[in-house]
Motif scaffolding. Structure first.
Motif, PDB file in Angstrom:
ATOM      1  N   VAL A 103       0.835  -1.195   0.000  1.00 61.46           N
ATOM      2  CA  VAL A 103       0.000   0.000   0.000  1.00 61.46           C
ATOM      3  C   VAL A 103       0.874   1.250   0.000  1.00 61.46           C
ATOM      4  O   VAL A 103       0.589   2.222  -0.696  1.00 61.46           O
ATOM      5  CB  VAL A 103      -0.938  -0.011   1.222  1.00 61.46           C
ATOM      6  CG1 VAL A 103      -1.793   1.245   1.262  1.00 61.46           C
ATOM      7  CG2 VAL A 103      -1.834  -1.247   1.181  1.00 61.46           C
ATOM      8  N   ALA A 104       1.959   1.249   0.765  1.00 61.42           N
ATOM      9  CA  ALA A 104       2.848   2.404   0.816  1.00 61.42           C
ATOM     10  C   ALA A 104       3.444   2.688  -0.556  1.00 61.42           C
ATOM     11  O   ALA A 104       3.562   3.844  -0.966  1.00 61.42           O
ATOM     12  CB  ALA A 104       3.959   2.165   1.836  1.00 61.42           C
ATOM     13  N   ALA A 105       3.836   1.645  -1.279  1.00 59.32           N
ATOM     14  CA  ALA A 105       4.471   1.831  -2.580  1.00 59.32           C
ATOM     15  C   ALA A 105       3.492   2.349  -3.624  1.00 59.32           C
ATOM     16  O   ALA A 105       3.893   3.026  -4.569  1.00 59.32           O
ATOM     17  CB  ALA A 105       5.087   0.513  -3.052  1.00 59.32           C
ATOM     18  N   GLY A 110       1.862   5.690  -8.152  1.00 55.67           N
ATOM     19  CA  GLY A 110       0.808   6.456  -8.811  1.00 55.67           C
ATOM     20  C   GLY A 110       1.232   7.885  -9.087  1.00 55.67           C
ATOM     21  O   GLY A 110       0.945   8.445 -10.154  1.00 55.67           O
ATOM     22  N   TRP A 111       1.955   8.486  -8.151  1.00 55.21           N
ATOM     23  CA  TRP A 111       2.443   9.860  -8.326  1.00 55.21           C
ATOM     24  C   TRP A 111       3.388   9.950  -9.517  1.00 55.21           C
ATOM     25  O   TRP A 111       3.304  10.875 -10.330  1.00 55.21           O
ATOM     26  CB  TRP A 111       3.136  10.311  -7.051  1.00 55.21           C
ATOM     27  CG  TRP A 111       3.652  11.723  -7.077  1.00 55.21           C
ATOM     28  CD1 TRP A 111       4.897  12.140  -7.439  1.00 55.21           C
ATOM     29  CD2 TRP A 111       2.925  12.905  -6.746  1.00 55.21           C
ATOM     30  NE1 TRP A 111       5.012  13.498  -7.331  1.00 55.21           N
ATOM     31  CE2 TRP A 111       3.810  14.011  -6.918  1.00 55.21           C
ATOM     32  CE3 TRP A 111       1.621  13.148  -6.314  1.00 55.21           C
ATOM     33  CZ2 TRP A 111       3.415  15.313  -6.665  1.00 55.21           C
ATOM     34  CZ3 TRP A 111       1.232  14.455  -6.062  1.00 55.21           C
ATOM     35  CH2 TRP A 111       2.119  15.522  -6.242  1.00 55.21           C
ATOM     36  N   GLY A 112       4.302   8.986  -9.609  1.00 47.64           N
ATOM     37  CA  GLY A 112       5.245   8.987 -10.716  1.00 47.64           C
ATOM     38  C   GLY A 112       4.558   8.828 -12.061  1.00 47.64           C
ATOM     39  O   GLY A 112       4.885   9.519 -13.030  1.00 47.64           O
ATOM     40  N   LEU A 113       3.580   7.932 -12.138  1.00 45.13           N
ATOM     41  CA  LEU A 113       2.864   7.711 -13.391  1.00 45.13           C
ATOM     42  C   LEU A 113       2.053   8.945 -13.785  1.00 45.13           C
ATOM     43  O   LEU A 113       1.984   9.303 -14.962  1.00 45.13           O
ATOM     44  CB  LEU A 113       1.947   6.491 -13.267  1.00 45.13           C
ATOM     45  CG  LEU A 113       2.656   5.140 -13.096  1.00 45.13           C
ATOM     46  CD1 LEU A 113       1.631   4.029 -12.877  1.00 45.13           C
ATOM     47  CD2 LEU A 113       3.525   4.826 -14.307  1.00 45.13           C
ATOM     48  N   LEU A 114       1.434   9.613 -12.799  1.00 45.71           N
ATOM     49  CA  LEU A 114       0.657  10.814 -13.080  1.00 45.71           C
ATOM     50  C   LEU A 114       1.528  11.954 -13.596  1.00 45.71           C
ATOM     51  O   LEU A 114       1.045  12.837 -14.310  1.00 45.71           O
ATOM     52  CB  LEU A 114      -0.089  11.270 -11.821  1.00 45.71           C
ATOM     53  CG  LEU A 114      -1.306  10.435 -11.416  1.00 45.71           C
ATOM     54  CD1 LEU A 114      -1.845  10.903 -10.063  1.00 45.71           C
ATOM     55  CD2 LEU A 114      -2.402  10.523 -12.477  1.00 45.71           C
ATOM     56  N   ALA A 161       0.990   2.701   6.382  1.00 49.28           N
ATOM     57  CA  ALA A 161       1.335   2.582   4.971  1.00 49.28           C
ATOM     58  C   ALA A 161       0.992   3.853   4.206  1.00 49.28           C
ATOM     59  O   ALA A 161       1.781   4.342   3.397  1.00 49.28           O
ATOM     60  CB  ALA A 161       0.615   1.388   4.353  1.00 49.28           C
ATOM     61  N   LEU A 162      -0.194   4.396   4.460  1.00 50.89           N
ATOM     62  CA  LEU A 162      -0.590   5.635   3.785  1.00 50.89           C
ATOM     63  C   LEU A 162       0.346   6.775   4.170  1.00 50.89           C
ATOM     64  O   LEU A 162       0.728   7.600   3.336  1.00 50.89           O
ATOM     65  CB  LEU A 162      -2.035   5.973   4.143  1.00 50.89           C
ATOM     66  CG  LEU A 162      -3.100   4.993   3.635  1.00 50.89           C
ATOM     67  CD1 LEU A 162      -4.483   5.396   4.139  1.00 50.89           C
ATOM     68  CD2 LEU A 162      -3.085   4.932   2.112  1.00 50.89           C
ATOM     69  N   GLY A 163       0.725   6.814   5.453  1.00 51.64           N
ATOM     70  CA  GLY A 163       1.661   7.841   5.895  1.00 51.64           C
ATOM     71  C   GLY A 163       3.014   7.701   5.236  1.00 51.64           C
ATOM     72  O   GLY A 163       3.618   8.688   4.799  1.00 51.64           O
ATOM     73  N   PHE A 164       3.509   6.460   5.131  1.00 56.54           N
ATOM     74  CA  PHE A 164       4.803   6.234   4.492  1.00 56.54           C
ATOM     75  C   PHE A 164       4.743   6.570   3.006  1.00 56.54           C
ATOM     76  O   PHE A 164       5.713   7.087   2.446  1.00 56.54           O
ATOM     77  CB  PHE A 164       5.239   4.776   4.679  1.00 56.54           C
ATOM     78  CG  PHE A 164       5.642   4.447   6.085  1.00 56.54           C
ATOM     79  CD1 PHE A 164       6.335   5.353   6.861  1.00 56.54           C
ATOM     80  CD2 PHE A 164       5.316   3.225   6.641  1.00 56.54           C
ATOM     81  CE1 PHE A 164       6.702   5.052   8.161  1.00 56.54           C
ATOM     82  CE2 PHE A 164       5.673   2.906   7.936  1.00 56.54           C
ATOM     83  CZ  PHE A 164       6.372   3.830   8.704  1.00 56.54           C
ATOM     84  N   GLY A 165       3.625   6.261   2.356  1.00 55.14           N
ATOM     85  CA  GLY A 165       3.483   6.606   0.942  1.00 55.14           C
ATOM     86  C   GLY A 165       3.578   8.107   0.724  1.00 55.14           C
ATOM     87  O   GLY A 165       4.265   8.579  -0.184  1.00 55.14           O
ATOM     88  N   ALA A 166       2.890   8.873   1.587  1.00 53.59           N
ATOM     89  CA  ALA A 166       2.975  10.331   1.509  1.00 53.59           C
ATOM     90  C   ALA A 166       4.388  10.805   1.822  1.00 53.59           C
ATOM     91  O   ALA A 166       4.901  11.742   1.196  1.00 53.59           O
ATOM     92  CB  ALA A 166       1.977  10.959   2.482  1.00 53.59           C
ATOM     93  N   PHE A 167       5.047  10.143   2.788  1.00 57.63           N
ATOM     94  CA  PHE A 167       6.426  10.489   3.135  1.00 57.63           C
ATOM     95  C   PHE A 167       7.348  10.312   1.937  1.00 57.63           C
ATOM     96  O   PHE A 167       8.189  11.172   1.650  1.00 57.63           O
ATOM     97  CB  PHE A 167       6.886   9.600   4.303  1.00 57.63           C
ATOM     98  CG  PHE A 167       8.331   9.772   4.682  1.00 57.63           C
ATOM     99  CD1 PHE A 167       8.709  10.774   5.558  1.00 57.63           C
ATOM    100  CD2 PHE A 167       9.311   8.930   4.169  1.00 57.63           C
ATOM    101  CE1 PHE A 167      10.041  10.938   5.929  1.00 57.63           C
ATOM    102  CE2 PHE A 167      10.638   9.077   4.520  1.00 57.63           C
ATOM    103  CZ  PHE A 167      11.007  10.088   5.406  1.00 57.63           C
ATOM    104  N   PHE A 168       7.203   9.193   1.206  1.00 59.93           N
ATOM    105  CA  PHE A 168       8.013   8.935   0.018  1.00 59.93           C
ATOM    106  C   PHE A 168       7.882  10.077  -0.990  1.00 59.93           C
ATOM    107  O   PHE A 168       8.873  10.592  -1.512  1.00 59.93           O
ATOM    108  CB  PHE A 168       7.571   7.637  -0.665  1.00 59.93           C
ATOM    109  CG  PHE A 168       7.959   6.379   0.072  1.00 59.93           C
ATOM    110  CD1 PHE A 168       8.971   6.380   1.017  1.00 59.93           C
ATOM    111  CD2 PHE A 168       7.297   5.192  -0.189  1.00 59.93           C
ATOM    112  CE1 PHE A 168       9.326   5.218   1.683  1.00 59.93           C
ATOM    113  CE2 PHE A 168       7.638   4.026   0.472  1.00 59.93           C
ATOM    114  CZ  PHE A 168       8.661   4.042   1.415  1.00 59.93           C
ATOM    115  N   VAL A 169       6.646  10.475  -1.264  1.00 61.13           N
ATOM    116  CA  VAL A 169       6.391  11.500  -2.283  1.00 61.13           C
ATOM    117  C   VAL A 169       6.932  12.853  -1.828  1.00 61.13           C
ATOM    118  O   VAL A 169       7.609  13.560  -2.599  1.00 61.13           O
ATOM    119  CB  VAL A 169       4.880  11.593  -2.584  1.00 61.13           C
ATOM    120  CG1 VAL A 169       4.583  12.808  -3.465  1.00 61.13           C
ATOM    121  CG2 VAL A 169       4.403  10.324  -3.269  1.00 61.13           C
TER     122      VAL A 169
END
Length: 281
Positions: A103-105, A110-114, A161-169
């Motif tokens: 979920v984090a990934a 999605g951000w990269g593809l957008l 997971a959602l927090g880590f995904g936002a952290f990555f971006v």
């Protein structure tokens, strides 16, 4: 991107996965006998203390880019996400808390593809297999960790997971301005928030003098630095490889703590290795 640079990027992403995996393993072991807040506050302050000397020596950039404030936001998002992950590991097995990494990934992928990142055939296969591998490597299995799936820990892990995904971006976007200061600002903001939390809760200073808690923060800082360097070249593949860190935690639990490796987790590790091979082409 040709084979050699991409292989280097994936190697750096693997270093990030190793760092986060080791950090989570140490934190998971510590949650069995130390309060979660002690680990969370101590590790974040330790990470801040590690980057402050380097930041002082380097000095502020000649021109402060506004995107670096995204790094501060990353630190503030990462703090509660880490707390949720530690909560999940305390209530379940440190290696089997839910499909966190997958979920984090998805968020940075999605951000990269957008934003127009090109994905070739091998990279596409690697992303899909990597997400599947991350899911299997961290999937809760009935019969392990108390004999049943503990849904509160699953929900905490998904929130993390959602927090880590936002952290990555956020960290990636801040790194476009200055990679060093992106990591430094993220860790300083998280450390300041941890200090404020300690003051509000009246937490003692003993957390700072526990070597293993310090190592949790040190491993996190190293992983952040490796991630931001790799993500500068390819965010989506880097996020997938870095998010395989539960496989590292899983293997450490198997080797060090002698926890049984379930078939689904073994398949996840194999899938992770295959995904790295695809993404490095």
């Amino acid at each position: 991107m040709n084979a050699t640079p991409m292989a280097w990027v994936m190697t750096t992403a693997v270093v990030a996965a190793l760092g986060w995996g080791v950090s989570d393993f140490l934190a998971g072991v510590l949650t069995r006998r130390i309060p979660i807040l002690t680990i969370l506050i101590g590790s974040q302050i330790a990470a801040m203390l590690l980057v402050l000397p380097a930041a002082i020596v380097r000095g502020l950039p000649a021109t402060w880019d506004g995107r670096l404030w995204l790094a501060a936001a990353a630190g503030l998002v990462g703090l509660p996400a880490m707390g949720l992950l530690y909560r999940a590991m305390r209530d379940g097995s440190p290696a089997v808390v839910a499909p966190v990494a997958a979920v984090a990934a998805l968020v940075p992928v999605g951000w990269g593809l957008l934003h127009g990142q090109q994905v070739g055939a091998f990279v596409g296969v690697g992303v899909v297999v990597g997400l599947a591998g991350a899911t299997m490597a961290s999937w809760p299995v009935p019969g392990l960790a108390g004999g049943r799936t503990r849904w509160p820990s699953v929900l905490c892990a998904l929130g993390a997971a959602l927090g880590f995904g936002a952290f990555f971006v956020l960290l990636h976007e801040a790194g476009e301005a200055d990679e060093f200061w992106a990591v430094a600002v993220a860790r300083i903001s998280a450390g300041v928030a941890a200090v404020a939390l300690a003051v509000i809760l009246g937490h003692g200073r003993t957390a700072l003098f526990r070597p293993r808690i310090f190592l949790v923060g040190a491993a996190d800082v190293g992983a952040d630095a490796a991630f931001i360097v790799a993500a500068a070249s390819a965010l989506a593949p880097t996020a997938v490889v870095a998010s395989l860190y539960p496989a590292v935690t899983l293997l450490l639990n198997r080797v060090v703590l002698r926890e049984r490796l379930h078939t689904v987790h073994l398949c996840g590790v194999v899938a992770a290795v295959f995904a790295v091979a695809c993404l490095a082409r």
